[in-house]
Design a protein around this motif. Sequence first.
Motif, PDB file in Angstrom:
ATOM      1  N   SER A  52       3.681  19.494  -0.808  1.00  0.00           N
ATOM      2  CA  SER A  52       3.866  18.166  -1.413  1.00  0.00           C
ATOM      3  C   SER A  52       5.338  17.776  -1.447  1.00  0.00           C
ATOM      4  O   SER A  52       5.684  16.616  -1.191  1.00  0.00           O
ATOM      5  CB  SER A  52       3.275  18.147  -2.824  1.00  0.00           C
ATOM      6  OG  SER A  52       1.887  18.405  -2.770  1.00  0.00           O
ATOM      7  N   CYS A  53       6.204  18.724  -1.756  1.00  0.00           N
ATOM      8  CA  CYS A  53       7.650  18.452  -1.741  1.00  0.00           C
ATOM      9  C   CYS A  53       8.096  18.058  -0.334  1.00  0.00           C
ATOM     10  O   CYS A  53       8.913  17.144  -0.168  1.00  0.00           O
ATOM     11  CB  CYS A  53       8.443  19.664  -2.211  1.00  0.00           C
ATOM     12  SG  CYS A  53       8.371  19.966  -3.980  1.00  0.00           S
TER      13      CYS A  53
ATOM     14  N   LYS B 184       9.938  13.693   3.235  1.00  0.00           N
ATOM     15  CA  LYS B 184       9.769  12.859   4.426  1.00  0.00           C
ATOM     16  C   LYS B 184       9.742  11.371   4.062  1.00  0.00           C
ATOM     17  O   LYS B 184      10.207  10.541   4.835  1.00  0.00           O
ATOM     18  CB  LYS B 184       8.473  13.264   5.136  1.00  0.00           C
ATOM     19  CG  LYS B 184       8.232  12.572   6.454  1.00  0.00           C
ATOM     20  CD  LYS B 184       6.947  13.050   7.084  1.00  0.00           C
ATOM     21  CE  LYS B 184       5.827  12.201   6.514  1.00  0.00           C
ATOM     22  NZ  LYS B 184       4.545  12.379   7.170  1.00  0.00           N
ATOM     23  N   GLU B 185       9.214  11.051   2.881  1.00  0.00           N
ATOM     24  CA  GLU B 185       9.076   9.651   2.461  1.00  0.00           C
ATOM     25  C   GLU B 185      10.363   9.063   1.885  1.00  0.00           C
ATOM     26  O   GLU B 185      10.472   7.859   1.749  1.00  0.00           O
ATOM     27  CB  GLU B 185       7.990   9.522   1.388  1.00  0.00           C
ATOM     28  CG  GLU B 185       6.595   9.668   1.890  1.00  0.00           C
ATOM     29  CD  GLU B 185       5.569   9.461   0.786  1.00  0.00           C
ATOM     30  OE1 GLU B 185       5.944   9.384  -0.402  1.00  0.00           O
ATOM     31  OE2 GLU B 185       4.381   9.378   1.122  1.00  0.00           O
ATOM     32  N   THR B 186      11.307   9.911   1.493  1.00  0.00           N
ATOM     33  CA  THR B 186      12.507   9.432   0.814  1.00  0.00           C
ATOM     34  C   THR B 186      13.715   9.562   1.739  1.00  0.00           C
ATOM     35  O   THR B 186      13.613  10.072   2.845  1.00  0.00           O
ATOM     36  CB  THR B 186      12.749  10.236  -0.477  1.00  0.00           C
ATOM     37  OG1 THR B 186      12.856  11.623  -0.149  1.00  0.00           O
ATOM     38  CG2 THR B 186      11.613  10.041  -1.469  1.00  0.00           C
ATOM     39  N   SER B 187      14.852   9.113   1.235  1.00  0.00           N
ATOM     40  CA  SER B 187      16.074   9.228   2.027  1.00  0.00           C
ATOM     41  C   SER B 187      17.250   9.525   1.112  1.00  0.00           C
ATOM     42  O   SER B 187      17.145   9.412  -0.113  1.00  0.00           O
ATOM     43  CB  SER B 187      16.329   7.941   2.815  1.00  0.00           C
ATOM     44  OG  SER B 187      16.510   6.863   1.928  1.00  0.00           O
TER      45      SER B 187
ATOM     46  N   TYR C 200      16.825  16.539  -2.885  1.00  0.00           N
ATOM     47  CA  TYR C 200      16.199  17.142  -4.066  1.00  0.00           C
ATOM     48  C   TYR C 200      14.785  17.614  -3.749  1.00  0.00           C
ATOM     49  O   TYR C 200      14.380  18.699  -4.169  1.00  0.00           O
ATOM     50  CB  TYR C 200      16.178  16.162  -5.245  1.00  0.00           C
ATOM     51  CG  TYR C 200      17.531  15.911  -5.857  1.00  0.00           C
ATOM     52  CD1 TYR C 200      18.409  16.957  -6.134  1.00  0.00           C
ATOM     53  CD2 TYR C 200      17.936  14.625  -6.166  1.00  0.00           C
ATOM     54  CE1 TYR C 200      19.648  16.726  -6.697  1.00  0.00           C
ATOM     55  CE2 TYR C 200      19.185  14.380  -6.734  1.00  0.00           C
ATOM     56  CZ  TYR C 200      20.034  15.432  -6.996  1.00  0.00           C
ATOM     57  OH  TYR C 200      21.256  15.215  -7.551  1.00  0.00           O
ATOM     58  N   TRP C 201      14.036  16.801  -3.006  1.00  0.00           N
ATOM     59  CA  TRP C 201      12.682  17.212  -2.628  1.00  0.00           C
ATOM     60  C   TRP C 201      12.724  18.426  -1.703  1.00  0.00           C
ATOM     61  O   TRP C 201      11.889  19.319  -1.800  1.00  0.00           O
ATOM     62  CB  TRP C 201      11.909  16.065  -1.984  1.00  0.00           C
ATOM     63  CG  TRP C 201      11.438  15.059  -2.971  1.00  0.00           C
ATOM     64  CD1 TRP C 201      11.888  13.777  -3.119  1.00  0.00           C
ATOM     65  CD2 TRP C 201      10.437  15.246  -3.980  1.00  0.00           C
ATOM     66  NE1 TRP C 201      11.231  13.162  -4.157  1.00  0.00           N
ATOM     67  CE2 TRP C 201      10.331  14.035  -4.701  1.00  0.00           C
ATOM     68  CE3 TRP C 201       9.625  16.310  -4.356  1.00  0.00           C
ATOM     69  CZ2 TRP C 201       9.443  13.863  -5.757  1.00  0.00           C
ATOM     70  CZ3 TRP C 201       8.737  16.143  -5.408  1.00  0.00           C
ATOM     71  CH2 TRP C 201       8.652  14.941  -6.091  1.00  0.00           C
TER      72      TRP C 201
ATOM     73  N   ILE D 160      -4.903  11.853  -2.923  1.00  0.00           N
ATOM     74  CA  ILE D 160      -4.587  11.252  -4.222  1.00  0.00           C
ATOM     75  C   ILE D 160      -3.214  10.589  -4.237  1.00  0.00           C
ATOM     76  O   ILE D 160      -3.071   9.460  -4.714  1.00  0.00           O
ATOM     77  CB  ILE D 160      -4.685  12.322  -5.335  1.00  0.00           C
ATOM     78  CG1 ILE D 160      -6.128  12.811  -5.462  1.00  0.00           C
ATOM     79  CG2 ILE D 160      -4.182  11.764  -6.667  1.00  0.00           C
ATOM     80  CD1 ILE D 160      -6.297  14.080  -6.295  1.00  0.00           C
ATOM     81  N   PHE D 161      -2.202  11.257  -3.701  1.00  0.00           N
ATOM     82  CA  PHE D 161      -0.834  10.772  -3.862  1.00  0.00           C
ATOM     83  C   PHE D 161      -0.209  10.170  -2.607  1.00  0.00           C
ATOM     84  O   PHE D 161       0.720   9.370  -2.701  1.00  0.00           O
ATOM     85  CB  PHE D 161       0.077  11.900  -4.369  1.00  0.00           C
ATOM     86  CG  PHE D 161      -0.271  12.357  -5.748  1.00  0.00           C
ATOM     87  CD1 PHE D 161       0.012  11.568  -6.856  1.00  0.00           C
ATOM     88  CD2 PHE D 161      -0.905  13.571  -5.942  1.00  0.00           C
ATOM     89  CE1 PHE D 161      -0.331  11.983  -8.122  1.00  0.00           C
ATOM     90  CE2 PHE D 161      -1.248  14.000  -7.214  1.00  0.00           C
ATOM     91  CZ  PHE D 161      -0.963  13.200  -8.312  1.00  0.00           C
TER      92      PHE D 161
END
Length: 109
Positions: free
Chosen positions: A18-19, A24-27, A33-34, A79-80
């Motif tokens: 999940s992390c 992958k979704e953030t920048s 941090y992920w 779910i997420f």
Amino acid sequence: MNWIILIIAGLFEVAFASCLGKAKETSGTESYYWFAGFLVTMTISMLLLIKATQTLPIGTAYAVWTGIGAVGTALMGIIFFKDPISFWRIFFIITLIGSVVGLKAVSSH
């Protein structure tokens, strides 16, 4: 006790997958941090898996660990992460759960 450790290791596998998905979704800094969360949870998962395999058969422990990770990650995705949901996807998730429970039932430990 080692079965409980193995289940917790599988849950940490779900956490590290999940992390990775969130990284992958953030920048920028948030993705770092992920990724750090990925490294921490992966390390914990591996250490717990090593601990569990000290008394459980490696084939059974690894299959259960990956099964928990696969089911948990698929459910987290639905779910997420808005992964598609279908009859066949749920059907195979349920068969995976049945396989993990079956391995536990036939294990001599």
